[in-house]
Design a protein around this motif. Structure first.
Motif, PDB file in Angstrom:
ATOM      1  N   GLY A 118      16.555  -0.163  27.837  1.00  9.30           N
ATOM      2  CA  GLY A 118      17.641  -0.599  28.702  1.00  9.30           C
ATOM      3  C   GLY A 118      17.874   0.229  29.943  1.00  9.30           C
ATOM      4  N   LYS A 119      17.078   1.264  30.155  1.00 10.24           N
ATOM      5  CA  LYS A 119      17.237   2.060  31.372  1.00 10.24           C
ATOM      6  C   LYS A 119      15.859   2.487  31.861  1.00 10.24           C
ATOM      7  N   PRO A 120      15.706   2.676  33.168  1.00 16.20           N
ATOM      8  CA  PRO A 120      14.387   3.040  33.702  1.00 16.20           C
ATOM      9  C   PRO A 120      13.918   4.399  33.200  1.00 16.20           C
ATOM     10  N   VAL A 121      12.607   4.550  33.097  1.00 15.58           N
ATOM     11  CA  VAL A 121      11.984   5.847  32.888  1.00 15.58           C
ATOM     12  C   VAL A 121      11.457   6.313  34.241  1.00 15.58           C
ATOM     13  N   LYS A 122      11.978   7.428  34.724  1.00 13.43           N
ATOM     14  CA  LYS A 122      11.516   7.984  35.994  1.00 13.43           C
ATOM     15  C   LYS A 122      10.883   9.339  35.705  1.00 13.43           C
ATOM     16  N   ALA A 123       9.574   9.408  35.954  1.00 12.93           N
ATOM     17  CA  ALA A 123       8.884  10.627  35.532  1.00 12.93           C
ATOM     18  C   ALA A 123       7.620  10.847  36.349  1.00 12.93           C
ATOM     19  N   GLU A 124       7.208  12.103  36.398  1.00 17.81           N
ATOM     20  CA  GLU A 124       5.954  12.452  37.060  1.00 17.81           C
ATOM     21  C   GLU A 124       4.779  11.939  36.225  1.00 17.81           C
ATOM     22  N   ALA A 125       3.742  11.484  36.896  1.00 16.89           N
ATOM     23  CA  ALA A 125       2.520  11.051  36.223  1.00 16.89           C
ATOM     24  C   ALA A 125       1.522  12.206  36.156  1.00 16.89           C
ATOM     25  N   ILE A 126       0.827  12.295  35.014  1.00 16.69           N
ATOM     26  CA  ILE A 126      -0.232  13.291  34.854  1.00 16.69           C
ATOM     27  C   ILE A 126      -1.449  12.602  34.232  1.00 16.69           C
ATOM     28  N   ILE A 127      -2.586  13.263  34.282  1.00 14.78           N
ATOM     29  CA  ILE A 127      -3.801  12.727  33.664  1.00 14.78           C
ATOM     30  C   ILE A 127      -4.265  13.669  32.560  1.00 14.78           C
ATOM     31  N   LEU A 128      -5.119  13.185  31.688  1.00 14.60           N
ATOM     32  CA  LEU A 128      -5.704  14.041  30.665  1.00 14.60           C
ATOM     33  C   LEU A 128      -6.569  15.102  31.334  1.00 14.60           C
ATOM     34  N   PRO A 129      -6.657  16.279  30.741  1.00 19.33           N
ATOM     35  CA  PRO A 129      -7.573  17.288  31.305  1.00 19.33           C
ATOM     36  C   PRO A 129      -8.983  16.712  31.404  1.00 19.33           C
ATOM     37  N   GLU A 130      -9.658  17.005  32.510  1.00 18.16           N
ATOM     38  CA  GLU A 130     -10.989  16.412  32.719  1.00 18.16           C
ATOM     39  C   GLU A 130     -12.117  17.260  32.143  1.00 18.16           C
ATOM     40  N   ASN A 131     -11.780  18.458  31.646  1.00 14.09           N
ATOM     41  CA  ASN A 131     -12.802  19.322  31.051  1.00 14.09           C
ATOM     42  C   ASN A 131     -12.273  19.920  29.746  1.00 14.09           C
ATOM     43  N   ILE A 132     -12.050  19.046  28.758  1.00 10.37           N
ATOM     44  CA  ILE A 132     -11.574  19.512  27.459  1.00 10.37           C
ATOM     45  C   ILE A 132     -12.721  20.227  26.742  1.00 10.37           C
ATOM     46  N   THR A 133     -12.454  21.400  26.230  1.00 13.03           N
ATOM     47  CA  THR A 133     -13.520  22.156  25.546  1.00 13.03           C
ATOM     48  C   THR A 133     -13.640  21.768  24.075  1.00 13.03           C
ATOM     49  N   ASP A 134     -12.478  21.603  23.420  1.00 14.61           N
ATOM     50  CA  ASP A 134     -12.498  21.203  22.010  1.00 14.61           C
ATOM     51  C   ASP A 134     -11.105  20.744  21.607  1.00 14.61           C
ATOM     52  N   SER A 135     -10.965  20.312  20.356  1.00  9.68           N
ATOM     53  CA  SER A 135      -9.693  19.770  19.879  1.00  9.68           C
ATOM     54  C   SER A 135      -8.589  20.825  19.854  1.00  9.68           C
ATOM     55  N   ILE A 136      -8.964  22.085  19.652  1.00  9.02           N
ATOM     56  CA  ILE A 136      -7.954  23.160  19.636  1.00  9.02           C
ATOM     57  C   ILE A 136      -7.351  23.327  21.033  1.00  9.02           C
ATOM     58  N   ALA A 137      -8.219  23.332  22.036  1.00 15.86           N
ATOM     59  CA  ALA A 137      -7.733  23.451  23.416  1.00 15.86           C
ATOM     60  C   ALA A 137      -6.857  22.264  23.788  1.00 15.86           C
ATOM     61  N   GLN A 139      -4.998  20.493  21.717  1.00 17.85           N
ATOM     62  CA  GLN A 139      -3.704  20.647  21.034  1.00 17.85           C
ATOM     63  C   GLN A 139      -2.816  21.659  21.761  1.00 17.85           C
ATOM     64  N   LYS A 140      -3.425  22.664  22.354  1.00 14.87           N
ATOM     65  CA  LYS A 140      -2.649  23.644  23.125  1.00 14.87           C
ATOM     66  C   LYS A 140      -2.088  23.022  24.405  1.00 14.87           C
ATOM     67  N   TRP A 141      -2.844  22.063  24.961  1.00 12.55           N
ATOM     68  CA  TRP A 141      -2.396  21.393  26.196  1.00 12.55           C
ATOM     69  C   TRP A 141      -1.286  20.375  25.929  1.00 12.55           C
ATOM     70  N   LEU A 142      -1.247  19.810  24.743  1.00 14.24           N
ATOM     71  CA  LEU A 142      -0.354  18.684  24.429  1.00 14.24           C
ATOM     72  C   LEU A 142       1.110  18.893  24.828  1.00 14.24           C
ATOM     73  N   PRO A 143       1.714  20.045  24.619  1.00 19.03           N
ATOM     74  CA  PRO A 143       3.134  20.191  24.971  1.00 19.03           C
ATOM     75  C   PRO A 143       3.446  19.952  26.456  1.00 19.03           C
ATOM     76  N   THR A 144       2.429  20.028  27.314  1.00 19.80           N
ATOM     77  CA  THR A 144       2.686  19.829  28.750  1.00 19.80           C
ATOM     78  C   THR A 144       2.992  18.373  29.098  1.00 19.80           C
TER      79      THR A 144
END
Length: 515
Positions: A118-137, A139-144
């Motif tokens: 019922g209300k707009p979402v106004k937010a900055e857009a981001i993309i997935l990291p383009e050079n992920i090294t592994d699943s651990i890295a 998971q560390k990025w996810l909170p951003t």
């Protein structure tokens, strides 16, 4: 008995029978060409009712509309419940780029996507990291991602179809483009694989990490065309942006402009709702418990109006029934038509019908299904039945040459394991056949896309298909023999070196869209 008297009597009977057949067939052809109802049916179904996603009010509206149209023609029809599905109703979707400049973006909310509450979402857009090294890295990025709109699709090098490149580029440039395109896609997929998550799990991980919304692009490789399916998120909206606008936002992120999107995405959750097939009947008095069937799925995806998938098949079968009722009201076998629900999620409506009506399936002379677009029928295969050639060829013989000569037949053919609703019948050994159409760029431009609308219909081709379907049904009803269902000794597949295996029956999903 006087044999001299018998022969003229037989000749008179035979000539009268042939004359009666020809009269019905001539009336079918004349009616289809001179009094077609196809455009009116298409307008009412596609423009007024619109798309028909399983579980939506529009799907039930379509079921009821079909029943009423048949009633108007004096044909008995009913909605037959086969299950339940997650109820959902699409609302307004509006997405704007508000920084660094203003632009309204071409967008579609995915089916079953949560709303913006019922209300707009106004937010900055981001993309997935383009050079992920592994699943651990990862998971560390996810909170951003918290509070952000996350773009999760591959960004295309070009929004031009390959045909366009091939026509206008030099040969060397076209080859260079194809290599770069393939390499970019491979790099994206390899990078994505390093997250350790499949598509559904990735969406849920981003949602659980606090993302405000997800944006995708599922480009169909044609100008202005995207394939739009269902959302994987449970709490936040997922939107599809056009290839052009997805690329715009992606580049703004990549080059540091920190784009901001304003998203309004409305929808309603309706709980579990009943789902139906619509079945109509022209009853036979002579052989009421033997059946000839027409078949087409009524449901669609809902990014457009579901015109060629499968509004075209739906109105084809309705028009065929209308014509048969008018000129063949007392068939020698009962004529049925099935307008199936939830074909798009796995042939569920037709599979349910096969499970629920063994008395029809075991007494089925033939079923004719049409699904793959608006084009004229050009292929008819025997689906692995040993005697299909004898019967289908005999019935086709009465079809006008201008239609018949377009059709390539294949016998015994390979039994269809999926793809459309005829396969639900083939799997249990019932003679279901696909009236397969020519392309009209179906796979790229209209199949499951945001451009599958009324204007893509080619009504003259559907008229020809109505003539074909009506004559095939008529001949199948009139045939004194039953089409036997012995399975052919199938030829070895040249590609695999193995003989095809007859497909196994799969059960219908009776409660869908819920975990």
């Amino acid at each position: 008995m006087n044999r001299k008297l018998l022969l003229p009597s037989l000749l008179l009977f035979t000539s009268s029978f042939v004359f009666a057949q020809d009269k019905v067939i001539n009336n079918i052809v004349k009616e289809a060409n001179e009094n077609s109802q196809l455009e009116k049916l298409a307008h009412e179904l596609l423009d007024v009712v619109g798309p028909r996603l399983v579980g939506t009010p529009q799907m039930k509206q379509a079921n009821d509309w079909v029943v009423k149209k048949y009633a108007d023609w004096g044909i008995s029809a009913k909605n037959e419940k086969w299950g339940e599905w997650r109820g959902w109703e699409r609302g307004v979707t509006h997405v704007d780029l508000v920084s660094p400049r203003l632009r309204t973006l071409e967008s579609t909310q995915l089916a079953w996507s949560p709303s913006t509450n019922g209300k707009p979402v106004k937010a900055e857009a981001i993309i997935l990291p383009e050079n992920i090294t592994d699943s651990i890295a990862f998971q560390k990025w996810l909170p951003t991602v918290k509070g952000k709109v996350v773009l999760i699709s591959h960004n295309q090098i070009s929004g031009r179809p390959d045909k366009n490149w091939e026509e206008f580029a030099t040969k060397d440039l076209f080859e260079k483009y194809k290599k770069e395109k393939a390499a970019a896609l491979k790099k994206f997929n390899d990078n994505l694989a390093k997250t350790g998550l499949k598509a559904k799990d990735l969406a849920l991980a981003l949602e659980n990490a606090g993302a405000a919304a997800l944006a995708i692009n599922n480009w169909s490789q044609g100008f202005g065309v995207d394939k739009v399916f269902g959302a994987n998120t449970k709490k936040i909206p997922t939107i599809n942006l056009s290839v052009e606008d997805y690329g715009l936002v992606f580049r703004l992120v990549k080059f540091g402009s920190k784009p901001v999107l304003n998203i309004v995405s409305e929808s309603k959750e309706l709980g579990l709702v009943p789902t139906f097939n619509t079945v109509a009947e022209i009853k036979s008095k002579e052989k009421p418990n033997e059946y000839v069937m027409l078949s087409a799925h009524l449901d669609s995806w809902d990014a457009a109006s579901g015109a060629t998938d499968n509004g075209s098949g739906t109105i084809l079968m309705m028009e065929t029934m209308r014509i048969l009722k008018k000129f063949y009201p007392n068939p020698k076998r009962t004529i049925l038509v099935g307008h199936w629900g939830s074909e798009e999620q796995g042939l569920n409506g037709s599979r349910a019908f096969v499970e629920d009506h063994p008395e029809i399936v075991k007494n089925l002379q033939a079923l004719f299904n049409q699904d793959n677009g608006t084009g004229r029928v050009v292929n008819l295969a025997g689906q692995g039945f040993a005697n299909a050639e004898k019967f289908l060829t005999r019935w086709l013989a009465k079809v006008p040459d201008t239609i018949k000569n377009q059709i390539k037949t294949s016998f015994p053919g390979i039994p269809g394991a999926g793809g459309s609703d005829f396969a639900s019948f083939v799997a249990v050994g019932a003679p279901g056949f696909s009236l397969s159409s020519t392309s009209w760029d179906y796979g790229t431009y209209t199949w499951h896309t945001n451009r599958d609308s009324y204007d893509k219909m080619v009504f003259d081709e559907i008229k020809s298909n109505a003539i074909l379907a009506a004559i095939m049904v008529y001949m199948a009803c009139e045939d004194p023999e039953r089409l036997t269902t012995e399975r052919a000794d199938l030829p070895v597949n040249e590609r695999t070196g193995k003989k095809p295996v007859w497909p196994e029956q799969k059960k219908a999903i009776r409660k869908g869209g819920v975990d």
